[in-house]
Design a protein around this motif. Sequence first.
Motif, PDB file in Angstrom:
ATOM      1  N   UNK A  40       0.836  -1.204   0.000  1.00 11.41           N
ATOM      2  CA  UNK A  40       0.000   0.000   0.000  1.00 11.41           C
ATOM      3  C   UNK A  40       0.868   1.251   0.000  1.00 11.41           C
ATOM      4  N   UNK A  41       1.961   1.201   0.714  1.00 12.07           N
ATOM      5  CA  UNK A  41       2.880   2.331   0.760  1.00 12.07           C
ATOM      6  C   UNK A  41       3.451   2.629  -0.626  1.00 12.07           C
ATOM      7  N   UNK A  42       3.851   1.582  -1.338  1.00  8.76           N
ATOM      8  CA  UNK A  42       4.375   1.779  -2.695  1.00  8.76           C
ATOM      9  C   UNK A  42       3.273   2.308  -3.611  1.00  8.76           C
ATOM     10  N   UNK A  43       2.060   1.857  -3.398  1.00  9.71           N
ATOM     11  CA  UNK A  43       0.936   2.358  -4.206  1.00  9.71           C
ATOM     12  C   UNK A  43       0.715   3.847  -3.944  1.00  9.71           C
ATOM     13  N   UNK A  47       7.113   6.382  -6.447  1.00 11.26           N
ATOM     14  CA  UNK A  47       8.488   6.716  -6.826  1.00 11.26           C
ATOM     15  C   UNK A  47       9.389   6.906  -5.606  1.00 11.26           C
ATOM     16  N   UNK A  48       8.874   6.600  -4.432  1.00 12.23           N
ATOM     17  CA  UNK A  48       9.650   6.784  -3.198  1.00 12.23           C
ATOM     18  C   UNK A  48      10.615   5.616  -3.003  1.00 12.23           C
ATOM     19  N   UNK A  49      11.886   5.910  -3.047  1.00 14.04           N
ATOM     20  CA  UNK A  49      12.905   4.873  -2.922  1.00 14.04           C
ATOM     21  C   UNK A  49      12.782   4.109  -1.613  1.00 14.04           C
ATOM     22  N   UNK A  50      12.453   4.797  -0.535  1.00 13.98           N
ATOM     23  CA  UNK A  50      12.303   4.132   0.764  1.00 13.98           C
ATOM     24  C   UNK A  50      11.238   3.052   0.697  1.00 13.98           C
ATOM     25  N   UNK A  51      10.089   3.379   0.120  1.00  8.41           N
ATOM     26  CA  UNK A  51       8.980   2.421   0.027  1.00  8.41           C
ATOM     27  C   UNK A  51       9.354   1.235  -0.854  1.00  8.41           C
ATOM     28  N   UNK A  52       9.952   1.513  -1.974  1.00  9.25           N
ATOM     29  CA  UNK A  52      10.324   0.455  -2.926  1.00  9.25           C
ATOM     30  C   UNK A  52      11.379  -0.464  -2.309  1.00  9.25           C
ATOM     31  N   UNK A  53      12.360   0.126  -1.652  1.00  3.01           N
ATOM     32  CA  UNK A  53      13.413  -0.680  -1.040  1.00  3.01           C
ATOM     33  C   UNK A  53      12.853  -1.563   0.073  1.00  3.01           C
ATOM     34  N   UNK A  54      12.010  -1.014   0.916  1.00  2.00           N
ATOM     35  CA  UNK A  54      11.420  -1.801   2.007  1.00  2.00           C
ATOM     36  C   UNK A  54      10.590  -2.961   1.448  1.00  2.00           C
ATOM     37  N   UNK A  88      20.282  -2.586  -8.333  1.00  2.00           N
ATOM     38  CA  UNK A  88      21.078  -3.666  -8.921  1.00  2.00           C
ATOM     39  C   UNK A  88      21.580  -4.625  -7.840  1.00  2.00           C
ATOM     40  N   UNK A  89      22.020  -4.077  -6.714  1.00  2.00           N
ATOM     41  CA  UNK A  89      22.500  -4.936  -5.629  1.00  2.00           C
ATOM     42  C   UNK A  89      21.372  -5.808  -5.082  1.00  2.00           C
ATOM     43  N   UNK A  90      20.194  -5.226  -4.915  1.00  2.00           N
ATOM     44  CA  UNK A  90      19.059  -6.017  -4.426  1.00  2.00           C
ATOM     45  C   UNK A  90      18.631  -7.067  -5.445  1.00  2.00           C
ATOM     46  N   UNK A  91      18.585  -6.674  -6.708  1.00  2.00           N
ATOM     47  CA  UNK A  91      18.205  -7.652  -7.729  1.00  2.00           C
ATOM     48  C   UNK A  91      19.272  -8.746  -7.843  1.00  2.00           C
ATOM     49  N   UNK A  92      20.517  -8.375  -7.649  1.00  2.00           N
ATOM     50  CA  UNK A  92      21.579  -9.375  -7.615  1.00  2.00           C
ATOM     51  C   UNK A  92      21.373 -10.362  -6.480  1.00  2.00           C
ATOM     52  N   UNK A  93      20.887  -9.866  -5.345  1.00  2.00           N
ATOM     53  CA  UNK A  93      20.609 -10.767  -4.221  1.00  2.00           C
ATOM     54  C   UNK A  93      19.476 -11.724  -4.556  1.00  2.00           C
ATOM     55  N   UNK A  94      18.465 -11.240  -5.277  1.00  2.00           N
ATOM     56  CA  UNK A  94      17.378 -12.120  -5.730  1.00  2.00           C
ATOM     57  C   UNK A  94      17.959 -13.252  -6.577  1.00  2.00           C
TER      58      UNK A  94
END
Length: 172
Positions: A40-43, A47-54, A88-94
């Motif tokens: 819901x936060x991302x919705x 475009x908020x990096x904090x929300x997307x990262x969390x 990229x680092x997070x997607x690399x972790x995936x």
Amino acid sequence: DLEATKRTSPTALDLQPRVYLANVHLRAGRRDLWIQELEALVKDAPTAATAIEELAKAYLLEKRYADADRVLTSEINRTGATPDSRWFFLRGQVSLDLNQIDKAFADFRRGAEVGGYTPRGVLQVLGWCVRTGRCAEGVDYFAQYGGAERATSAVTAKYGQLLAKSGQKAKA
């Protein structure tokens, strides 16, 4: 009251009340509500990096790899010419969690490149090399991007690990 803040000002204080509310759900063992709050936060703040990262980190923790990959790839594509290295680092972790080693390595390297080969970025790549046993590649990577002029004590220590594990103990 966090719920009242959510209703009256959903993006207040750089989203921190909402992130805190999500984490309260997590600590209380309500993982479904934790994910729902972050979605819901991302919705509310797409475009908020904090929300997307969390949200991406939550998906990773829950092993919802397809969702994490979708969110991160979307963010990389959305930012186009000026991507943030963390995606990229997070997607690399995936990819690493899915045992897609080459894809992970490509993302970790791209993250370091996008970030300007900072010590933090180089350390991420070197750490990945240690974890996956690609020590010779890590030694070469350090020589190319982590040299003495940029190396921190953490980068130098990781380089020493790579040297030792790649059979170059005399240099370590």
